[in-house]
Design an enzyme around this catalytic site. Structure first.
Site, PDB file in Angstrom:
ATOM      1  N   TYR A  69      16.366  19.425 -10.200  1.00 20.89           N
ATOM      2  CA  TYR A  69      15.424  18.967  -9.170  1.00 20.89           C
ATOM      3  C   TYR A  69      15.589  19.764  -7.885  1.00 20.89           C
ATOM      4  O   TYR A  69      14.625  20.301  -7.329  1.00 20.89           O
ATOM      5  CB  TYR A  69      15.627  17.475  -8.901  1.00 20.89           C
ATOM      6  N   LYS A  92      12.922  22.550  -6.108  1.00 16.59           N
ATOM      7  CA  LYS A  92      12.383  22.422  -4.751  1.00 16.59           C
ATOM      8  C   LYS A  92      12.748  23.643  -3.895  1.00 16.59           C
ATOM      9  O   LYS A  92      11.954  24.086  -3.052  1.00 16.59           O
ATOM     10  CB  LYS A  92      12.892  21.135  -4.099  1.00 16.59           C
TER      11      LYS A  92
END
Length: 250
Positions: free
Chosen positions: A155, A159
């Site tokens: 994750y 990002k």
């Protein structure tokens, strides 16, 4: 004040839904193209206003991304003023050593690649606007210089990769009058955020209370992100912003 046309991904629930609510409350004349994976289930979204057009879009389905220009043509939209890339996933509660290839690839596809592929499809409509704003919802945990040790490998990296694309786009499109920024919506008590809290309780219990203390509601986050979208200026171009409009280091 005349309304603007917004294109918001992942608007069916959570932060995206609250951004849409805020913008309509701020100016009922805004037109919102609000995407959802299953438009037939977006009853609450449709009920917000006659100015909400629910648009089918699945970030994991390239066909729906490629179809954006033709779908915009069907609803007679040729100009978009503000693009807000909000949709994403967070289901990577593993260390680097634990994380599977499938988890890495899924998070990169949805969080890093899909927002850019969607932007490619709305670029022409954005170019026709005098406003030309694009905001990519990122995460503070994707900051490289403000690294926070946590088991969210895929994750956080997805990002960080999205942030790099924002920097690139900012350089590429500056001469065209675009204003482009990444934004962290905060730690938010959406369904995804609540799930994250349960995972942190197990994987990193010493950090869980800190995470809980930082948590804000979807309404607080959506309202703040909506305000940033409204007030985003040339000075913000290329920056990574927090939901309170302060700057986060990349």
């Amino acid at each position: 004040m005349s309304g603007q046309t917004y294109f918001i991904t992942g608007a069916n629930r959570g932060i995206g839904f609250e951004i849409t609510k805020y913008l309509l409350a701020s100016n009922p004349d805004h037109k919102i193209i609000a995407t959802a994976r299953d438009a037939s289930k977006a009853t609450a979204l449709k009920a917000l206003s006659k100015n909400v057009i629910v648009f089918p879009l699945d970030l994991g389905d390239q066909k729906t991304i490629d179809a954006i220009p033709s779908e915009l043509e069907k609803i007679n939209i040729d100009t978009i003023d503000v693009f807000i890339s909000n949709a994403g996933i967070s289901d990577s509660y593993y260390t680097v050593l634990e994380c599977s290839k499938e988890t890495w690839l899924e998070h990169y596809e949805i969080n890093a690649l899909a927002p850019i592929l969607i932007f490619q499809q709305v670029y022409k409509a954005l170019s026709k606007s005098s406003i030309k704003k694009a905001i990519f919802v990122s995460s503070g945990i994707g900051s490289l210089t403000r690294y926070i040790p946590s088991p969210v490998s895929a994750y956080a990296q997805s990002k960080a990769a999205l942030n790099f694309s924002v920097i690139e786009l900012s350089a590429e499109l500056k001469s065209e009058g675009f204003t482009i920024a990444a934004i962290s919506p905060g730690v938010v008590s959406t369904d995804m955020g609540a799930y994250a809290q349960t995972k942190f309780n197990v994987k990193l219990p010493e950090f869980a209370p800190i995470l809980s203390s930082l948590t804000i509601t979807p309404e607080e986050s959506g309202t703040a992100v909506g305000k940033v979208a409204e007030t985003l200026s040339e000075e913000d171009h290329g920056k990574f912003l927090n939901y309170d409009h302060t700057v986060i280091p990349y």
